[in-house]
Design a protein around this motif. Sequence first.
Motif, PDB file in Angstrom:
ATOM      1  N   ARG A  13     -45.856  87.950   9.270  1.00 39.90           N
ATOM      2  CA  ARG A  13     -45.544  88.155  11.009  1.00 39.90           C
ATOM      3  C   ARG A  13     -45.784  87.259  11.801  1.00 39.90           C
ATOM      4  N   ALA A  14     -45.743  86.520  11.363  1.00 36.57           N
ATOM      5  CA  ALA A  14     -45.221  84.723  12.338  1.00 36.57           C
ATOM      6  C   ALA A  14     -44.055  84.508  11.823  1.00 36.57           C
ATOM      7  N   ALA A  15     -43.442  84.906  10.410  1.00 41.07           N
ATOM      8  CA  ALA A  15     -42.184  84.664  10.672  1.00 41.07           C
ATOM      9  C   ALA A  15     -41.221  85.682  11.160  1.00 41.07           C
ATOM     10  N   ASN A  16     -41.893  87.071  11.628  1.00 42.84           N
ATOM     11  CA  ASN A  16     -41.306  87.860  11.894  1.00 42.84           C
ATOM     12  C   ASN A  16     -41.051  88.952  11.046  1.00 42.84           C
ATOM     13  N   ARG A  17     -40.925  88.942   9.582  1.00 41.13           N
ATOM     14  CA  ARG A  17     -40.737  89.664   8.098  1.00 41.13           C
ATOM     15  C   ARG A  17     -41.716  90.791   7.540  1.00 41.13           C
ATOM     16  N   THR A  18     -40.530  91.962   7.478  1.00 46.07           N
ATOM     17  CA  THR A  18     -41.406  92.880   6.737  1.00 46.07           C
ATOM     18  C   THR A  18     -42.481  92.338   5.516  1.00 46.07           C
ATOM     19  N   ALA A  19     -43.195  92.338   4.943  1.00 48.77           N
ATOM     20  CA  ALA A  19     -43.616  92.127   4.210  1.00 48.77           C
ATOM     21  C   ALA A  19     -42.978  92.933   2.792  1.00 48.77           C
ATOM     22  N   PHE A  20     -42.753  92.133   1.673  1.00 46.73           N
ATOM     23  CA  PHE A  20     -42.292  92.929   0.338  1.00 46.73           C
ATOM     24  C   PHE A  20     -43.266  92.909  -0.627  1.00 46.73           C
ATOM     25  N   VAL A  21     -43.695  94.304  -1.041  1.00 46.97           N
ATOM     26  CA  VAL A  21     -44.738  94.519  -2.060  1.00 46.97           C
ATOM     27  C   VAL A  21     -44.146  95.338  -3.617  1.00 46.97           C
ATOM     28  N   ALA A  22     -43.905  94.540  -4.170  1.00 50.67           N
ATOM     29  CA  ALA A  22     -43.204  95.027  -5.295  1.00 50.67           C
ATOM     30  C   ALA A  22     -44.342  95.334  -6.408  1.00 50.67           C
ATOM     31  N   PHE A  23     -43.568  95.802  -7.651  1.00 54.00           N
ATOM     32  CA  PHE A  23     -44.611  96.579  -8.785  1.00 54.00           C
ATOM     33  C   PHE A  23     -43.759  95.885  -9.655  1.00 54.00           C
ATOM     34  N   VAL A  24     -44.795  96.332 -10.613  1.00 52.82           N
ATOM     35  CA  VAL A  24     -44.220  96.694 -12.387  1.00 52.82           C
ATOM     36  C   VAL A  24     -45.142  96.870 -12.953  1.00 52.82           C
ATOM     37  N   THR A  25     -44.832  97.344 -13.993  1.00 48.58           N
ATOM     38  CA  THR A  25     -46.395  97.606 -14.873  1.00 48.58           C
ATOM     39  C   THR A  25     -46.685  96.932 -16.181  1.00 48.58           C
ATOM     40  N   ALA A  26     -47.313  96.416 -15.908  1.00 46.08           N
ATOM     41  CA  ALA A  26     -48.514  95.576 -17.453  1.00 46.08           C
ATOM     42  C   ALA A  26     -47.590  96.098 -18.928  1.00 46.08           C
ATOM     43  N   GLY A  27     -47.344  95.378 -19.625  1.00 47.29           N
ATOM     44  CA  GLY A  27     -46.857  95.677 -20.774  1.00 47.29           C
ATOM     45  C   GLY A  27     -45.435  96.070 -20.762  1.00 47.29           C
ATOM     46  N   TYR A  28     -44.615  96.185 -19.679  1.00 46.96           N
ATOM     47  CA  TYR A  28     -43.444  96.416 -19.689  1.00 46.96           C
ATOM     48  C   TYR A  28     -42.425  95.858 -19.210  1.00 46.96           C
ATOM     49  N   PRO A  29     -40.827  95.546 -19.802  1.00 48.35           N
ATOM     50  CA  PRO A  29     -40.104  96.776 -21.377  1.00 48.35           C
ATOM     51  C   PRO A  29     -41.345  95.832 -22.896  1.00 48.35           C
ATOM     52  N   THR A  30     -41.314  94.223 -22.228  1.00 41.13           N
ATOM     53  CA  THR A  30     -42.900  94.167 -23.833  1.00 41.13           C
ATOM     54  C   THR A  30     -44.048  93.686 -23.146  1.00 41.13           C
ATOM     55  N   LEU A  31     -45.443  92.742 -24.217  1.00 39.02           N
ATOM     56  CA  LEU A  31     -46.242  92.250 -23.497  1.00 39.02           C
ATOM     57  C   LEU A  31     -45.900  91.031 -23.213  1.00 39.02           C
ATOM     58  N   ASP A  32     -44.907  89.989 -23.950  1.00 36.53           N
ATOM     59  CA  ASP A  32     -45.315  88.773 -22.739  1.00 36.53           C
ATOM     60  C   ASP A  32     -43.762  89.127 -21.895  1.00 36.53           C
ATOM     61  N   ALA A  33     -43.184  89.590 -21.636  1.00 31.76           N
ATOM     62  CA  ALA A  33     -42.631  89.438 -20.397  1.00 31.76           C
ATOM     63  C   ALA A  33     -43.430  89.732 -19.053  1.00 31.76           C
ATOM     64  N   THR A  34     -44.885  90.201 -19.159  1.00 33.15           N
ATOM     65  CA  THR A  34     -45.801  90.518 -17.890  1.00 33.15           C
ATOM     66  C   THR A  34     -45.314  88.907 -16.788  1.00 33.15           C
ATOM     67  N   VAL A  35     -46.161  88.299 -17.709  1.00 29.25           N
ATOM     68  CA  VAL A  35     -46.126  86.763 -16.625  1.00 29.25           C
ATOM     69  C   VAL A  35     -44.889  86.298 -16.483  1.00 29.25           C
ATOM     70  N   PRO A  36     -43.569  86.029 -16.897  1.00 34.63           N
ATOM     71  CA  PRO A  36     -42.797  85.949 -16.718  1.00 34.63           C
ATOM     72  C   PRO A  36     -41.900  86.514 -15.214  1.00 34.63           C
ATOM     73  N   ALA A  37     -42.192  87.958 -15.559  1.00 32.44           N
ATOM     74  CA  ALA A  37     -41.895  89.045 -13.977  1.00 32.44           C
ATOM     75  C   ALA A  37     -42.360  88.796 -13.437  1.00 32.44           C
ATOM     76  N   LEU A  38     -44.143  88.259 -13.217  1.00 30.44           N
ATOM     77  CA  LEU A  38     -44.652  88.556 -12.203  1.00 30.44           C
ATOM     78  C   LEU A  38     -44.382  87.465 -11.264  1.00 30.44           C
ATOM     79  N   LEU A  39     -43.925  85.798 -12.557  1.00 29.40           N
ATOM     80  CA  LEU A  39     -43.713  84.985 -11.774  1.00 29.40           C
ATOM     81  C   LEU A  39     -42.167  84.769 -10.906  1.00 29.40           C
ATOM     82  N   GLU A  40     -41.774  85.786 -10.997  1.00 26.79           N
ATOM     83  CA  GLU A  40     -39.992  86.142 -11.423  1.00 26.79           C
ATOM     84  C   GLU A  40     -39.622  87.081  -9.819  1.00 26.79           C
TER      85      GLU A  40
END
Length: 753
Positions: A13-40
Motif C-alpha cells: 500500500r505504501a508503494a501504491n502497488r498491487t500485491a502479487f500472489v504467486a502459486f506453485v505446486t510442491a514437488g512439481y515438476p521435480t522434488l528438488d525444484a520446489t525450494v529454488p522455485a520459492l526463492l525465485e
Amino acid sequence: MSQRLADRFADCRAANRTAFVAFVTAGYPTLDATVPALLELERSGADVIELGVPFSDPMADGSTIEAASVVAIKNGVVYSDVLKYAAEARRQGLTVPLLLMGYYNSFLAAGVDETCAEAAAAGVDGFIIVDLPVEESWRIMSPAAARHNLSLVPLAAPTSGPERIAQAAEAALNPIPGMVYVVSLLGVTGARDQEAAAAKAERLAECKAVVESIRDAAEKLGAKRTDLPIVVGFGITKRAHVEEFGAFADGCVVGSKIVQEIGAGGIAAAGSLVRELSGGPLAAVGQKAAFAKAQKSEEQLAAQKKHADKWNFGESVFGGRFIPETLMVAHKELEAAWNHWRNDPEFKAELATLRRDFIGGPTPLYHAKRLTALVGGAQIWMKREELAHTGAHKINNAVGQALLAIKLGKKRIIAETGAGQHGVATAAACALLGLECIVYMGAVDCERQKLNCFRMTEMGAKVVPVQSGSRTLKDAVNEALRDWVTNIRTTHYIIGSAVGPHPFPDIVRDLQSVIGNEARAQMLNQTSGEHGHVTFSNGPGRLPDVVVACVGGGSNAIGMFTAFLGDTHPSKEPAQGHVRIVGVEAGGEHGPWLPDGTETDKHAATLTNGVVGVLHGSRTFLLQTPDGQIKETHSISAGLDYPGVGPQHAQLKASGRVEYKFATDSQALDAQRLVSRKEGILPALEPSHAMHTTMELAKTMRPDQIVLVNLCGRGDKDMLHVAKARGVVIDTNVILTKDEGYATMDGANQGGN
C-alpha cells in the motif's frame, strides 16, 4: 506469524502497488525444484506465495494444477515434505509470507492441531483450504490455527450472498487477521487467455462488487476499509489483468500460468513470467501494520462450532458440507427447497404416480424357495428392485431429483456414474421431463459398461469419458463437481448415491426410502396405510430377522435399511421388533488382506478397512494413505468401485446399528451364477455381493427365520464383463439382416473349401 502477512500488504500500500500472489505446486515438476522455485518467485516480485499441497482429488482445480498434483504425487511428495520445503526456504532466506493451499483431507490426515504447530514452526503464515467453508472451519481448524498465530484465509465468490460475505469478513479478521481470497468467476482454476471482452468486463464488474461488499462488511465489524487485504484470483494471466483487478483489489493471484511456465520452461522461465506480471520486486519500506489477535469468549466459540452441526448425522462427525465457496449458496437453496418439496402433497403425489406408471413400482417381494432349499437354513426373500424401469433402484433418485430441478428452475442436469445404471436412470428421467443431460463416467468404466453408455446416448444424454486419475467413479464425481462449480446458476447435479455434501445424502436417502418402506409393508402384508398397497398380500406376515444390501456409495442400502433402523430390540424376535441389518462391500480380489494377513489395496471395502477423512464434500470413512491421498480401489463391479461411502453408513457403523461385511470378486461371480441357475433371476454384480453374504448368513440360521435382501439391479449390463472374467469370448459384431447372415456364413464356408 500473520504479522508478516499484514506487514507485506502495508508495504504494498505504501508503494501504491498491487500485491502479487504467486502459486506453485510442491514437488512439481521435480522434488528438488520446489525450494529454488520459492526463492525465485520472491526474487522476481512475488509479495505472497501460495505453496500448493498436492491432492489426489482436487475437485475445484483445473487441468493444469490437477496435472501438476498428479506429477508431484507420482514423484513421491507427501504432506510432511511440503513443510520441509517451507522450512528450508526460510532457512535459505525466504522473507515473503507463505501460505499452504490445498484440500482439507491433507491437513485432517496429519492432525489439525499437529499440522498447525508444525506449519508455524516451518515458517508458514497460514492456510487457504479450498473445500473448508467458514462454518466447517469454526469447528476445529480455525481455533487450532489461532492457537499458533496462523491465518485461515476464507474465500468469497460471485455467488456469495450478504450473509456469506459477512462471515468471510469476520473469519478473515478474527481471531488472526489475514486476507480474503475472492474467486473472480464461476469455475475452476486455469488460464483464460481467450476470454471475450464482454465476458471479462462483466467479470470485473461482478468481482468489484464482491470486493466492495467485503469492505463494507469489515467496516460494520469495526475495521477500517484498508485493514482487511482482499486478493482476487482465477483467470489472471497478463500484466493488464493485474492492473485491471488491482484498480479495486489489494492483490492478484496467479497460479495456473506459473505452473504451466515452470513445467514447460523451468524455474527461470517462471521467474521471468512473475517479473513481467508483478512489475518486478518490491523495495520493502518496512511498514509495520497494526496487528491484534482477537479474543473470543467461550460462548462465541461454542456458538460458531454449532453452526454446521445440522449438516452432520446425529451427534457423529459424519456428514458436513466441505465444498468450494462457489457452491455454498446453491446448497443452502437446495436444502431449503428439499425441506419444502419433500413434504408438499402435490410433489409427493407426482412422485408416487411416476413410481407407479413410469418406474413400475411397487416392485415385487419374492420368496426364493429353490435357493433357500439349496442353501439350507433360513428363508431367503428378495426385494425385486431390479425390475424397476432401467434395471436398478437408481431410477427412484433420478426421477425425484429431476422433478426437484424443475422446481428449482434448472433445466441442465449433470450426473456421474460408475456401473452406468445411475447414468441410464438420469438419462431416462431427463428424456421424460425434457431436460438436458450430461453424464460423466470414468473412461475405464466406459469400457466395462459399453452397453450402458450406448443406452444413455440413445436417450439423448451426452456421455463424457473422464481420463483423469484412476478413470473410475471417484474421478467422474470430481469432473461432475468441476462442471457444477462452473455452471452452478443453470445446472443441477443429480448425485447418484447417498454421498456428497449436505443435503445430498438426505435427499438420496429420502428418495430411495421407497424401497425399504415397500419391503417392510410387503413383509407384514400391509394392504393399507401410508406405505401399504392392495397387492401386498404374499409376504410372511412378519418382519425379517436380517436385512442385507450391497454398499458402494450406499444408496440402495440406505434406502432399504431406513425402514428397519427403528427395529432395535435385541431381546425380541423379528415379529416383535428386532431386525439385524448387514451391508456388504466389495472385497475385490482377496478382501483387504491376503490369505497370509498382508494388507492389500485390491478392494473397495471402505467401512471394513477405511479411516475417517473428507472426500467429495462430506466427512466419512475413506480408503486413503497416511498422508491423506485417496487410494485406488478395485472391484469387479463398477458400481461398488469407490473409495468412500455415504456418511450415514459411516454413522451407522460407528453406532453399531449396522454390521458391514465384504464379499470378493469370485464370491460375487459364484453367487450371480447360483442365483441365476436356481431362480432364473440374473442379479447385477453389485447385489451379487449381497447375495453371497445372504446365503452365508442363511446357512447359520433356523428354517423359521428370514433373510431379506435388496436385489437392487439386474445383470444384463454386466454380461460382456462377466463373460470376459469367465474366459468366454462373445462376438459382438452383430448381423443386422438375414441376408447379411447368409453372406457371412457363405463366405466362411467358401473360405473353408
